[in-house]
Motif scaffolding. Structure first.
Motif, PDB file in Angstrom:
ATOM      1  N   TYR A 128     -58.621 -19.182  26.349  1.00  0.00           N
ATOM      2  CA  TYR A 128     -59.225 -17.994  26.358  1.00  0.00           C
ATOM      3  C   TYR A 128     -58.449 -16.724  25.953  1.00  0.00           C
ATOM      4  CZ  TYR A 128     -62.972 -14.747  28.468  1.00  0.00           C
ATOM      5  OH  TYR A 128     -63.933 -14.002  28.507  1.00  0.00           O
ATOM      6  N   ILE A 129     -57.248 -16.319  26.856  1.00  0.00           N
ATOM      7  CA  ILE A 129     -56.557 -15.355  26.604  1.00  0.00           C
ATOM      8  C   ILE A 129     -55.756 -15.201  25.144  1.00  0.00           C
ATOM      9  CG2 ILE A 129     -56.532 -14.456  29.197  1.00  0.00           C
ATOM     10  CD1 ILE A 129     -53.739 -15.442  29.035  1.00  0.00           C
ATOM     11  N   ALA A 162     -68.737 -20.002  29.749  1.00  0.00           N
ATOM     12  CA  ALA A 162     -67.704 -18.609  29.746  1.00  0.00           C
ATOM     13  C   ALA A 162     -67.020 -18.498  28.710  1.00  0.00           C
ATOM     14  CB  ALA A 162     -67.054 -18.944  31.043  1.00  0.00           C
ATOM     15  N   GLN A 204     -58.110 -21.322  30.584  1.00  0.00           N
ATOM     16  CA  GLN A 204     -57.854 -19.919  30.788  1.00  0.00           C
ATOM     17  C   GLN A 204     -56.664 -19.330  29.694  1.00  0.00           C
ATOM     18  OE1 GLN A 204     -56.732 -18.746  34.801  1.00  0.00           O
ATOM     19  NE2 GLN A 204     -58.620 -19.466  35.343  1.00  0.00           N
ATOM     20  N   PHE A 242     -67.606 -16.170  25.919  1.00  0.00           N
ATOM     21  CA  PHE A 242     -67.250 -14.433  26.177  1.00  0.00           C
ATOM     22  C   PHE A 242     -65.912 -14.059  25.817  1.00  0.00           C
ATOM     23  CE2 PHE A 242     -68.160 -10.977  29.200  1.00  0.00           C
ATOM     24  CZ  PHE A 242     -69.435 -10.704  29.202  1.00  0.00           C
ATOM     25  N   ALA A 272     -58.243 -14.455  22.734  1.00  0.00           N
ATOM     26  CA  ALA A 272     -58.801 -13.083  22.579  1.00  0.00           C
ATOM     27  C   ALA A 272     -57.695 -12.205  21.982  1.00  0.00           C
ATOM     28  CB  ALA A 272     -59.018 -12.745  24.091  1.00  0.00           C
ATOM     29  N   LEU A 273     -56.403 -12.330  22.287  1.00  0.00           N
ATOM     30  CA  LEU A 273     -55.312 -11.647  21.925  1.00  0.00           C
ATOM     31  C   LEU A 273     -55.112 -12.105  20.465  1.00  0.00           C
ATOM     32  CD1 LEU A 273     -53.063  -9.871  22.284  1.00  0.00           C
ATOM     33  CD2 LEU A 273     -51.587 -11.724  23.064  1.00  0.00           C
ATOM     34  N   LEU A 281     -64.428 -19.965  33.735  1.00  0.00           N
ATOM     35  CA  LEU A 281     -63.233 -20.572  33.134  1.00  0.00           C
ATOM     36  C   LEU A 281     -62.779 -21.499  34.350  1.00  0.00           C
ATOM     37  CD1 LEU A 281     -61.459 -17.607  31.526  1.00  0.00           C
ATOM     38  CD2 LEU A 281     -63.039 -19.335  30.625  1.00  0.00           C
ATOM     39  N   PRO A 301     -63.398  -9.717  25.847  1.00  0.00           N
ATOM     40  CA  PRO A 301     -62.111  -9.030  25.990  1.00  0.00           C
ATOM     41  C   PRO A 301     -61.175  -8.940  24.613  1.00  0.00           C
ATOM     42  CG  PRO A 301     -62.034 -11.396  27.022  1.00  0.00           C
ATOM     43  CD  PRO A 301     -63.482 -10.998  26.735  1.00  0.00           C
TER      44      PRO A 301
END
Lengths: 68, 532
Positions: free
Chosen positions: B243-244, B78, B240, B81, B247-248, B235, B85
């Motif tokens: 991950y964000i 995951a 987590q 991925f 992405a950001l 996740l 996002p």
């Protein structure tokens, strides 16, 4: 064509619709789940792809509203 | 005889077809002559919505992305991925930023992000730092495109360095001749091939593997067997945040890369950019589908060639498709490497020409001299990329590209925030950049990766426990470095003002940032002005 001397601005209340398109895909609690599956694909994958709809709609709205 | 002969023939034929297009592109949308950066480096600054869509799409979604993202899912699940996002939020995030960059660049005849910093803050030093950051971040990215081609060649059983060298020599020759028009024209073929291949792949392969349900079950089963705690098809609590923030951070970094800016500045008007912000996500959908190929490879029982996980997608195609279609798919990946490699080398060359050569070596350079220097530099950049892959461990390029994402993010305060506010002092921005770069390097150096025996530079996920927090959570190193950068830039700005340090001349006016095609300031044939 607008008069180039008139003050032009990118400010618009409509720009705020961009905000949810940026924030929503960054909330793992929304999408970090197995169920419900769609055609066998876990929620995690299909929902994050579905967020594209928010992104496209938001940018499309801002483009339409602020078009010259 | 090689069992892959059909694939090789089709791959070679398509590759040669596209190369021919690259040379002919010099005459496409004919310019009087290519002897200026506006023409050679920005294709005449006149691309409409369709060309921009293909060009920027072909530029951002590279062959390496198409090979490496599924490889990430294949290896770790995951967390790989995040690319989805990342490419979903980037367009709403940068939309209002890019139109301002377009306007001010067209009014002042700017070609690179560093050009803008030069005019805005009146600081050649800050512009130089931004330019060097851009060049250093772009170089390994070009090298990685070769890895995409290499993965395909390996799968076809083609070994040795010569095919790679030939491919890049052809690329170098037509980029030299046609400039940005070459990748713009080739992008049409590349993207159509990619779309066809992927749409067929995501329908045909799951059908052969018993549907998506069993594909995900196979992936689950694989990750359950591995000892690694961080993998899985979902996740967990500890990755987590990584991950964000990844992405950001990646979304903020994407349009700071010089090659992205090149694609944006080549467009005709602000409307072209705005419309593309809602059209480019089509590529993100494609990327999401491509990512799932990693799980399909697990379900199909694919094992990488040697330790090179980048070969899993080519091998999946090889196993699933009839030979002729595998050839088409391989050509799509191979040609997919050429478009971004060309644009990146043009962007890096423009940075060198505008912000180093013209600023420090020959201040009175004419348009023709600028174009000449850029053309030569683009050759040098590509030779460097090939040498990087052939002489040094390819892993080195992958590490460098990881660093590239972290360092390009450090130009955000000067370039992106600079488009909206002149609040930061140029001294503050230089201090922030220095602090952000240092922090980024220290953080990356301290990330180990037991999976590939890296004690340092083993990834971008920094464990918060190393900062003294009592948690197993990780965060994107670039994100932390950016926070350091912003804090130092703000602090140093306040101090510099107190000490009465000179602000430097801001060469821009408020209305420059909203100018559009048709305005008197925005000439169709922009004179490449020096920084005034």
């Amino acid at each position: 064509m607008t008069d180039p001397r008139s003050p032009r601005s990118d400010r618009s209340r409509w720009n705020w619709v961009l905000l949810p398109a940026i924030v929503v895909p960054l909330i793992p609690a929304l999408f970090n789940h197995e169920e419900p599956r769609l055609f066998g694909v876990p929620l995690f994958y299909w929902l994050q792809l579905a967020f594209l709809v928010i992104s496209v709609s938001a940018t499309l709205i801002v483009y339409r509203v602020t078009r010259r | 005889m090689n069992e892959h002969i059909t694939e090789i023939v089709i791959f070679t034929a398509l590759f040669l077809l596209v190369s021919g297009m690259g040379f002919v592109a010099a005459r496409w949308r004919r310019a009087d002559d290519l002897a200026s950066l506006n023409e050679w480096g920005l294709g005449g600054r006149n691309f409409g919505s369709w060309i921009t869509w293909f060009l920027v799409g072909g530029d951002l979604y590279t062959a390496y992305t198409f090979v490496a993202v599924p490889a990430l899912l294949f290896g770790a699940g995951a967390t790989g991925f995040f690319a989805v996002p990342y490419t979903v939020i980037t367009y709403p995030l940068v939309m209002l930023v890019l139109i301002r960059l377009w306007s001010v660049s067209h009014v002042h005849g700017l070609v690179t992000p560093a050009d803008f910093v030069r005019v805005r803050f009146g600081s050649p030093t800050l512009a130089l730092l931004v330019a060097i950051t851009g060049i250093v971040a772009t170089m390994p990215y070009i090298a990685l495109q070769l890895i995409g081609i290499e993965a395909v060649l390996k799968t076809m059983g083609v070994t040795g360095d010569l095919p790679l060298i030939i491919a890049f020599a052809i690329l170098a020759a037509y980029t030299y001749q046609s400039g940005l028009r070459a990748p713009a024209l080739i992008a049409f073929v590349k993207d159509i091939l990619i779309y066809v291949v992927i749409l067929v792949a995501v329908i045909y392969i799951p059908a052969k593997l018993g549907g998506f349900g069993s594909i995900f079950d196979a992936a689950d089963a694989k990750f359950a067997q591995t000892p690694a705690p961080g993998d899985g098809t979902l996740l967990n609590a500890n990755n987590q945040l990584q991950y964000i923030t990844l992405a950001l951070g990646s979304a903020m970094a994407l349009f700071l890369y010089p090659h992205s800016v090149t694609g944006v500045l080549a467009s005709r008007s602000r409307d072209v950019i705005k419309r593309n912000m809602s059209a480019l996500p089509a590529y993100s959908l494609l990327l999401g589908l491509i990512a799932l190929l990693g799980y399909m490879a697990i379900a199909a029982g694919i094992t990488p060639i040697g330790t090179d996980v980048n070969t899993v997608v080519p091998q999946l195609f090889d196993q699933m498709f009839p030979d002729w279609f595998t050839g088409v798919a391989f050509a799509a990946i191979g040609i997919g490497a050429l478009v971004p490699a060309a644009i990146m080398s043009i962007a890096a060359a423009n940075l060198f020409t505008r912000n180093i050569y013209k600023e420090y070596i020959r201040r009175d350079a004419t348009d023709a001299q600028e174009a000449r220097v850029s053309k030569l530099t683009s050759l040098v950049v590509k030779v460097g990329a090939v040498l990087c892959i052939l002489l040094i461990d390819p892993q080195f390029s992958i590490d460098l590209q990881l660093i590239g994402g972290v360092i390009i993010l450090q130009t955000l305060p000067s370039v992106a925030l600079g488009l909206f506010t002149r609040w930061f002092h140029r001294v503050g921005l230089i201090a922030g950049w220095t602090a952000g770069m240092t922090a980024g390097m220290v953080l990356l150096y301290n990330i180990a990766n037991p999976a590939n025996n890296h004690a340092h530079f083993g990834g971008s996920a920094f464990p918060l426990s190393k900062l003294g927090f009592d948690t197993p959570m990780t965060v994107y190193a670039g994100f932390l470095a950016l926070i350091v950068n912003l804090a130092v830039a703000a602090l140093a700005t306040v101090i510099a003002r107190r000490l009465g340090s000179s602000e430097g001349v801001d060469g821009t006016r408020a209305r420059d940032y909203t100018a559009d095609a048709g305005d008197p300031e925005v000439k169709d044939d922009v004179e490449l002005a020096g920084s005034t």
